[in-house]
Motif scaffolding. Structure first.
Motif, PDB file in Angstrom:
ATOM      1  N   SER A   1       0.854  -1.189   0.000  1.00 31.84           N
ATOM      2  CA  SER A   1       0.000   0.000   0.000  1.00 31.84           C
ATOM      3  C   SER A   1       0.884   1.230   0.000  1.00 31.84           C
ATOM      4  O   SER A   1       1.982   1.193   0.516  1.00 31.84           O
ATOM      5  CB  SER A   1      -0.923  -0.010   1.219  1.00 31.84           C
ATOM      6  OG  SER A   1      -0.188  -0.091   2.418  1.00 31.84           O
ATOM      7  N   PRO A   2       0.451   2.308  -0.596  1.00 33.64           N
ATOM      8  CA  PRO A   2      -0.836   2.547  -1.241  1.00 33.64           C
ATOM      9  C   PRO A   2      -0.826   2.403  -2.747  1.00 33.64           C
ATOM     10  O   PRO A   2      -1.852   2.645  -3.382  1.00 33.64           O
ATOM     11  CB  PRO A   2      -1.123   3.987  -0.854  1.00 33.64           C
ATOM     12  CG  PRO A   2       0.207   4.645  -0.849  1.00 33.64           C
ATOM     13  CD  PRO A   2       1.178   3.569  -0.384  1.00 33.64           C
ATOM     14  N   GLY A   3       0.324   1.996  -3.363  1.00 31.44           N
ATOM     15  CA  GLY A   3       0.405   2.097  -4.817  1.00 31.44           C
ATOM     16  C   GLY A   3       0.191   0.845  -5.625  1.00 31.44           C
ATOM     17  O   GLY A   3      -0.072   0.932  -6.815  1.00 31.44           O
ATOM     18  N   GLY A   4       0.319  -0.337  -5.040  1.00 27.23           N
ATOM     19  CA  GLY A   4       0.223  -1.568  -5.818  1.00 27.23           C
ATOM     20  C   GLY A   4      -1.160  -1.798  -6.389  1.00 27.23           C
ATOM     21  O   GLY A   4      -2.178  -1.506  -5.749  1.00 27.23           O
ATOM     22  N   ALA A   5      -1.201  -2.342  -7.586  1.00 31.13           N
ATOM     23  CA  ALA A   5      -2.482  -2.578  -8.255  1.00 31.13           C
ATOM     24  C   ALA A   5      -3.329  -3.590  -7.487  1.00 31.13           C
ATOM     25  O   ALA A   5      -4.551  -3.446  -7.382  1.00 31.13           O
ATOM     26  CB  ALA A   5      -2.244  -3.043  -9.688  1.00 31.13           C
ATOM     27  N   GLY A   6      -2.705  -4.623  -6.963  1.00 34.91           N
ATOM     28  CA  GLY A   6      -3.438  -5.618  -6.171  1.00 34.91           C
ATOM     29  C   GLY A   6      -3.991  -5.004  -4.901  1.00 34.91           C
ATOM     30  O   GLY A   6      -5.116  -5.301  -4.487  1.00 34.91           O
ATOM     31  N   TYR A   7      -3.184  -4.136  -4.277  1.00 34.68           N
ATOM     32  CA  TYR A   7      -3.662  -3.444  -3.074  1.00 34.68           C
ATOM     33  C   TYR A   7      -4.863  -2.569  -3.403  1.00 34.68           C
ATOM     34  O   TYR A   7      -5.860  -2.581  -2.683  1.00 34.68           O
ATOM     35  CB  TYR A   7      -2.558  -2.578  -2.454  1.00 34.68           C
ATOM     36  CG  TYR A   7      -3.117  -1.603  -1.447  1.00 34.68           C
ATOM     37  CD1 TYR A   7      -3.450  -2.025  -0.166  1.00 34.68           C
ATOM     38  CD2 TYR A   7      -3.375  -0.270  -1.786  1.00 34.68           C
ATOM     39  CE1 TYR A   7      -4.013  -1.165   0.751  1.00 34.68           C
ATOM     40  CE2 TYR A   7      -3.932   0.600  -0.877  1.00 34.68           C
ATOM     41  CZ  TYR A   7      -4.249   0.160   0.391  1.00 34.68           C
ATOM     42  OH  TYR A   7      -4.816   1.007   1.302  1.00 34.68           O
ATOM     43  N   LYS A   8      -4.775  -1.808  -4.476  1.00 35.10           N
ATOM     44  CA  LYS A   8      -5.864  -0.892  -4.828  1.00 35.10           C
ATOM     45  C   LYS A   8      -7.177  -1.638  -5.072  1.00 35.10           C
ATOM     46  O   LYS A   8      -8.239  -1.207  -4.618  1.00 35.10           O
ATOM     47  CB  LYS A   8      -5.486  -0.069  -6.063  1.00 35.10           C
ATOM     48  CG  LYS A   8      -4.438   0.985  -5.787  1.00 35.10           C
ATOM     49  CD  LYS A   8      -4.094   1.746  -7.050  1.00 35.10           C
ATOM     50  CE  LYS A   8      -3.028   2.780  -6.795  1.00 35.10           C
ATOM     51  NZ  LYS A   8      -2.651   3.501  -8.019  1.00 35.10           N
ATOM     52  N   ALA A   9      -7.105  -2.771  -5.770  1.00 32.58           N
ATOM     53  CA  ALA A   9      -8.317  -3.546  -6.043  1.00 32.58           C
ATOM     54  C   ALA A   9      -8.901  -4.099  -4.742  1.00 32.58           C
ATOM     55  O   ALA A   9     -10.112  -4.039  -4.525  1.00 32.58           O
ATOM     56  CB  ALA A   9      -8.008  -4.682  -7.013  1.00 32.58           C
ATOM     57  N   TRP A  10      -8.027  -4.618  -3.874  1.00 30.09           N
ATOM     58  CA  TRP A  10      -8.500  -5.174  -2.603  1.00 30.09           C
ATOM     59  C   TRP A  10      -9.057  -4.072  -1.699  1.00 30.09           C
ATOM     60  O   TRP A  10     -10.119  -4.216  -1.100  1.00 30.09           O
ATOM     61  CB  TRP A  10      -7.363  -5.915  -1.910  1.00 30.09           C
ATOM     62  CG  TRP A  10      -7.684  -6.334  -0.523  1.00 30.09           C
ATOM     63  CD1 TRP A  10      -8.524  -7.331  -0.135  1.00 30.09           C
ATOM     64  CD2 TRP A  10      -7.184  -5.739   0.678  1.00 30.09           C
ATOM     65  NE1 TRP A  10      -8.572  -7.412   1.235  1.00 30.09           N
ATOM     66  CE2 TRP A  10      -7.750  -6.440   1.756  1.00 30.09           C
ATOM     67  CE3 TRP A  10      -6.307  -4.700   0.953  1.00 30.09           C
ATOM     68  CZ2 TRP A  10      -7.471  -6.129   3.083  1.00 30.09           C
ATOM     69  CZ3 TRP A  10      -6.024  -4.388   2.267  1.00 30.09           C
ATOM     70  CH2 TRP A  10      -6.610  -5.106   3.316  1.00 30.09           C
TER      71      TRP A  10
ATOM     72  N   ASN B   1       1.850  -4.128   4.359  1.00 30.64           N
ATOM     73  CA  ASN B   1       3.284  -3.895   4.396  1.00 30.64           C
ATOM     74  C   ASN B   1       3.988  -5.205   4.041  1.00 30.64           C
ATOM     75  O   ASN B   1       3.811  -6.206   4.721  1.00 30.64           O
ATOM     76  CB  ASN B   1       3.711  -3.400   5.785  1.00 30.64           C
ATOM     77  CG  ASN B   1       5.168  -2.996   5.829  1.00 30.64           C
ATOM     78  OD1 ASN B   1       5.761  -2.685   4.799  1.00 30.64           O
ATOM     79  ND2 ASN B   1       5.731  -3.025   7.008  1.00 30.64           N
ATOM     80  N   VAL B   2       4.757  -5.177   2.958  1.00 29.65           N
ATOM     81  CA  VAL B   2       5.498  -6.350   2.506  1.00 29.65           C
ATOM     82  C   VAL B   2       6.981  -6.038   2.623  1.00 29.65           C
ATOM     83  O   VAL B   2       7.458  -5.074   2.042  1.00 29.65           O
ATOM     84  CB  VAL B   2       5.144  -6.710   1.043  1.00 29.65           C
ATOM     85  CG1 VAL B   2       5.916  -7.942   0.595  1.00 29.65           C
ATOM     86  CG2 VAL B   2       3.652  -6.916   0.880  1.00 29.65           C
TER      87      VAL B   2
ATOM     88  N   ASN C   1       8.837 -13.400   2.088  1.00 26.05           N
ATOM     89  CA  ASN C   1       8.307 -12.074   2.393  1.00 26.05           C
ATOM     90  C   ASN C   1       7.544 -12.112   3.710  1.00 26.05           C
ATOM     91  O   ASN C   1       6.751 -13.015   3.947  1.00 26.05           O
ATOM     92  CB  ASN C   1       7.355 -11.610   1.286  1.00 26.05           C
ATOM     93  CG  ASN C   1       8.042 -11.464  -0.046  1.00 26.05           C
ATOM     94  OD1 ASN C   1       8.856 -10.584  -0.238  1.00 26.05           O
ATOM     95  ND2 ASN C   1       7.733 -12.360  -0.980  1.00 26.05           N
ATOM     96  N   ALA C   2       7.787 -11.106   4.528  1.00 24.23           N
ATOM     97  CA  ALA C   2       6.992 -10.911   5.740  1.00 24.23           C
ATOM     98  C   ALA C   2       5.875  -9.938   5.376  1.00 24.23           C
ATOM     99  O   ALA C   2       6.135  -8.850   4.859  1.00 24.23           O
ATOM    100  CB  ALA C   2       7.843 -10.361   6.863  1.00 24.23           C
TER     101      ALA C   2
END
Length: 152
Positions: free
Chosen positions: A83-92, A116-117, A125-126
């Motif tokens: 977050s906040p920029g990833g496409a998967g994050y935005k869709a979710w 947070n990745v 990845n945590a």
């Protein structure tokens, strides 16, 4: 043996007049207090059930995005879900904050969820997912946080 029953035409002593009325008033008062207590208990139970549903919805939303991460390319998790920029994050996040479709959580638009990745030194990845909500009757924001490790 002396019969204590009243005979027709016989009057009760002055000191006992109104005892039945007083007993009835006390009984009505106790019954009323009990009913008010039951109504208050029902209201509290309804609020707690609503709170539990929102906590469950927040947990399910977090689990949903983590499941999507598990089936995604682990080398691209940070780029796609951070977050906040990833496409998967935005869709979710759009589903979590969309209360009009009865999918989202109330107040989540004002407090967007976060993901947070970070790359784990041991490989993988945590991931930490935080979901926020605030019901109309709440004075503060609630938070559900979950963490997991997604291996490469």
């Amino acid at each position: 043996m002396h019969n204590m029953s009243l005979k027709p035409g016989r009057r009760t002593p002055r000191s006992q007049r109104g005892v039945v009325l007083l007993d009835a008033i006390v009984a009505i008062l106790l019954f009323s207090v009990g009913i008010v207590g039951m109504v208050a208990l029902q209201g509290a139970a309804t609020k707690l059930a609503g709170d539990a549903k929102l906590r469950t919805d927040a947990a399910m939303a977090a689990d949903q995005v983590i499941a999507q991460m598990w089936v995604s390319d682990p080398t691209q998790l940070a780029a796609y879900f951070q977050s906040p920029g990833g496409a998967g994050y935005k869709a979710w996040a759009a589903t979590v904050t969309n209360v009009t479709a009865h999918q989202g959580l109330p107040g989540a638009a004002g407090h967007p969820p976060t993901i947070n990745v970070t790359t784990d030194p041991n490989g993988g990845n945590a991931v930490t997912v935080s979901v926020f909500w605030q019901a109309a009757s709440d004075t503060g924001t609630h938070q559900y946080v979950t963490s997991t490790h997604i291996a490469h």
